[in-house]
Design a protein around this motif. Sequence first.
Motif: not given
Length: 125
Positions: A41, A79, A81-84, A86-87, A89-90, A95
Amino acid sequence: MDRPLIVNPPELPEPIGFAHAVVAAGGVYLGGQTGQGATLAEQFDSAAGKLVTALRAAGGEPDQLVSLVVYTTDIDEYRGSTRELGEVWRRHFGRRYPAMALIGVSALFEPEARVELMGVAVIDG
């Protein structure tokens, strides 16, 4: 027909054997960017920042990104680290998501790299 314009922003490391961005036919073709950090991440965050820097230096903005390929040496870590991610990415791209692919590879050019980002943006049309 105009020749493609090579863009290598001074705030990114000097490229050797590649270009950070090439502007041609209304598009920006972004060279692969790796990042620094202890986790995937963190490396994604650093690589995304470099990708956006190259894109902006070529006259584009993140919302003009139409395609992104993510290469990773560790699909399982990605896989997990998807939550991190996503942050991250934004923070860099908002979005909006372009067409994307995630490709697992055995290694990247930089031995410590776990992720590399390569994209295309349309800036004219």
